[in-house]
Design an enzyme around this catalytic site. Structure first.
Site, PDB file in Angstrom:
ATOM      1  N   SER A 245     -33.116  -6.614   5.194  1.00 45.75           N
ATOM      2  CA  SER A 245     -31.682  -6.877   5.195  1.00 45.75           C
ATOM      3  C   SER A 245     -30.904  -5.562   5.076  1.00 45.75           C
ATOM      4  O   SER A 245     -31.078  -4.675   5.911  1.00 45.75           O
ATOM      5  CB  SER A 245     -31.323  -7.862   4.080  1.00 45.75           C
ATOM      6  OG  SER A 245     -30.014  -8.358   4.244  1.00 45.75           O
TER       7      SER A 245
ATOM      8  N   ASP B 155     -32.720 -16.127  10.814  1.00 45.36           N
ATOM      9  CA  ASP B 155     -32.107 -15.225   9.843  1.00 45.36           C
ATOM     10  C   ASP B 155     -30.659 -15.595   9.539  1.00 45.36           C
ATOM     11  O   ASP B 155     -30.169 -15.369   8.433  1.00 45.36           O
ATOM     12  CB  ASP B 155     -32.134 -13.788  10.383  1.00 45.36           C
ATOM     13  CG  ASP B 155     -33.147 -12.903   9.657  1.00 45.36           C
ATOM     14  OD1 ASP B 155     -33.329 -13.096   8.448  1.00 45.36           O
ATOM     15  OD2 ASP B 155     -33.741 -12.029  10.302  1.00 45.36           O
TER      16      ASP B 155
ATOM     17  N   HIS C 234     -33.356 -16.126   6.227  1.00 47.06           N
ATOM     18  CA  HIS C 234     -33.204 -14.739   5.797  1.00 47.06           C
ATOM     19  C   HIS C 234     -33.978 -14.515   4.496  1.00 47.06           C
ATOM     20  O   HIS C 234     -33.879 -15.308   3.557  1.00 47.06           O
ATOM     21  CB  HIS C 234     -31.714 -14.448   5.581  1.00 47.06           C
ATOM     22  CG  HIS C 234     -31.389 -13.004   5.447  1.00 47.06           C
ATOM     23  ND1 HIS C 234     -31.705 -12.077   6.408  1.00 47.06           N
ATOM     24  CD2 HIS C 234     -30.768 -12.310   4.458  1.00 47.06           C
ATOM     25  CE1 HIS C 234     -31.286 -10.890   6.031  1.00 47.06           C
ATOM     26  NE2 HIS C 234     -30.726 -10.998   4.838  1.00 47.06           N
TER      27      HIS C 234
END
Length: 549
Positions: free
Chosen positions: A212, A337, A452
């Site tokens: 991320s 995601d 995610h």
């Protein structure tokens, strides 16, 4: 017979203990450090050092500086506090300004290890949250490096860096240029390069990896000229420097908003006032507005992020890939995601009893396309609904929203970064991947893929360290992901033989440039999403940019 077996096991354990290899106290540039050593299997041990300072307690809104050192032997057996940040409810702060510490896992056999590859992890959290140890449940830390180190025979390093207002506030000028969190990361990588040989590591074989905001940070680190010669390989998971949330284009505006919240002026005295103000107050003022909707998606609220400062980042990220020409690079995404963002924007996505109106898809298309105007928004809507037919099912509508946010926020920028890396590469190799192991969250829809951060539990081997929470299939996924990442860290290559060894890998697809390394053609097509990558990078980009007032 059982008694004899017990004797053999006891003798093996005694011999293993007697032959245990351990570093003991280790010399670093700041002084001696003493960690702890323990057995992780037959003739396998782990030296762990927690809480080694890699820089001095940082000045507020200032770059990190070297630690002055210490006398005697520093006991490095406990994690230090994470850098000051908002708590999960954004109602208070946790952590400390004195937070620049790192942690090291060193695998040992019957003799002390030497010249091991080194893997340095950078955590995510939207540049707002996170810590080198990760989330903790019953003393089980997410970013515990033991499984990677033991199974991959590599040294693993994690560390803290400043986040939120104290890490990424920028006045847009020389008073407070910003990127303090990136400078912290650079300081940690530099410390590892200078000191890791004494821990048995190979300083010229450092791989940085992150997820991320950590994945975007990895990309920033290999693009910055400040790291030339420090990094050999890099892995970006669900985040690159080209992501729409990765660069703050108007830092002065947001700095002034924070200044007004804490009672500071917005003129030339703003930065001096912010430095004098209680750091908790400044941190709280950097709160994110989590009230989102289809027409005001949450991704546009992530303002505290890196800036083009003319120093650490001397230009736009897409112009800096020549600096990574000799760095091997893996980048990829989870197939859904964008789900976590989509559910904040349109909560009905996870509710099987509530339909999501088609109007939400149109509103989201226009909102995500705002930088190119309403005509681009209409084009985006038409691109994502072209195969809907006259009456799309609720599942199709909801999945379209997740796909759109996944593409815009993660997948398309990642593919663009990979193309740029490949185009500028000299000796550096370029790999792409898609992770699609279905989410284990029971409240999610049955069509759900990998959300995610779903990949992190497998990269850090949680199916092995907490086996009761997983099925055997999950241990296979973790085994192969750790093998891929550590083999890459050791050699710059992916272990191609292992790609064909299990059907579990229908949930993990790798490519080398344009060469498919996995037999699952459907997954490859899904990963590349060629038509939609072309749309965002070519068709969408051809619309004139909207000039903001």
């Amino acid at each position: 017979m059982m008694a004899m077996l017990g004797v053999f096991i006891s003798v093996a354990l005694i011999l293993g203990t007697a032959n245990a290899a351990s570093l003991g106290a280790v010399y670093t540039e700041g002084g001696m450090v003493q960690g702890e050593s323990y057995s992780v299997g037959l003739f396998r041990y782990m030296d762990v050092f927690k809480g080694i300072p890699f820089a001095a307690p940082p000045g507020r809104l200032e770059k990190p500086v070297p630690h002055p050192g210490w006398d005697g032997v520093l006991k490095a057996t406990d994690y230090r506090k994470r850098c000051m940040q908002l708590n999960l409810l954004a109602t208070d702060v946790v952590g400390s300004e004195d937070c620049l510490y790192l942690n090291i896992w060193v695998p040992q056999g019957r003799s002390v290890s030497t010249n091991l590859p080194v893997m340095v992890f950078i955590y995510g959290g939207g540049f707002l949250l996170g810590g080198g140890q990760g989330a903790n449940f019953l003393n089980n830390y997410l970013y515990d490096g033991q499984e990677i180190a033991d199974r991959g025979n590599v040294i693993v390093v994690t560390f803290n860096y400043r986040v939120g207002s104290l890490g990424f506030l920028s006045s847009g000028d020389a008073d407070a240029p910003g990127n303090y969190g990136l400078w912290d990361q650079h300081a940690a990588i530099s410390w590892v390069h200078r000191n890791i040989r004494n821990f048995g590591g190979w300083p010229d074989n450092i791989t940085i990896f992150g997820e991320s905001a950590g994945g975007a940070s990895v990309n920033f680190q290999i693009l910055s000229p400040k790291n030339m010669g420090l990094i050999r390989r890099a892995i970006s998971q669900s985040g690159v420097a080209l992501c729409p949330w990765a660069v703050n284009r108007n830092p002065r505006q947001y700095a002034e908003e924070i200044a007004r919240k804490v009672g500071c002026p917005t003129d030339s005295g703003m930065v001096a006032c912010l430095r004098r103000t209680d750091p908790k107050t400044v941190t709280l003022a950097g709160n994110v507005n989590f009230s989102a909707s289809a027409s005001h998606p949450i991704v546009h609220n992530l303002a505290l992020s890196p800036v083009i400062d003319g120093d650490f980042l001397p230009g736009e990220p897409e112009t800096l890939f020549r600096n990574a020409a000799d760095i091997d690079y893996i980048a990829g995404v989870n197939d859904m995601d964008g789900h976590i963002f989509a559910t904040l924007d349109i909560p009905s996505i996870n509710n099987a009893l509530v339909s999501t109106p088609v109007e939400d898809v149109r509103a989201l298309s226009i909102a995500l396309s705002e930088s190119r105007g309403p005509d681009a928004g209409v084009a985006t809507y038409e691109e994502y609904t072209v195969n809907w037919g006259s009456k799309p099912s609720d599942k199709v509508v909801k999945k379209t929203i997740v796909d759109m946010e996944t593409d815009y926020i993660f997948l398309v920028p990642t593919q663009a970064a990979l193309y740029l890396h490949s185009d500028h590469a000299k000796s550096g190799r370029t790999y792409s991947y898609l992770f699609s192991e279905p989410s284990r969250m029971p409240i999610f829809p049955l069509w759900m893929g990998a959300d995610h951060a779903d990949d992190l539990q497998f990269v850090f081997g949680k199916p092995f360290s907490t086996p009761l929470g997983y099925f055997p299939r999950h241990r296979d996924v973790a085994k192969y992901m750790i093998s891929y990442w550590t083999n890459f860290a050791q050699t710059g290559y992916i272990n191609i033989k292992m790609l064909y060894n299990t059907t579990v890998l229908k949930y993990f697809t790798l490519c080398r440039n344009n060469y498919i390394l996995h037999y699952n053609v459907d997954s490859v097509k899904q990963m590349l999403r060629t038509r939609l990558v072309y749309y965002w990078t070519t068709v969408f980009a051809s619309f004139p940019a909207v000039q903001k007032s």
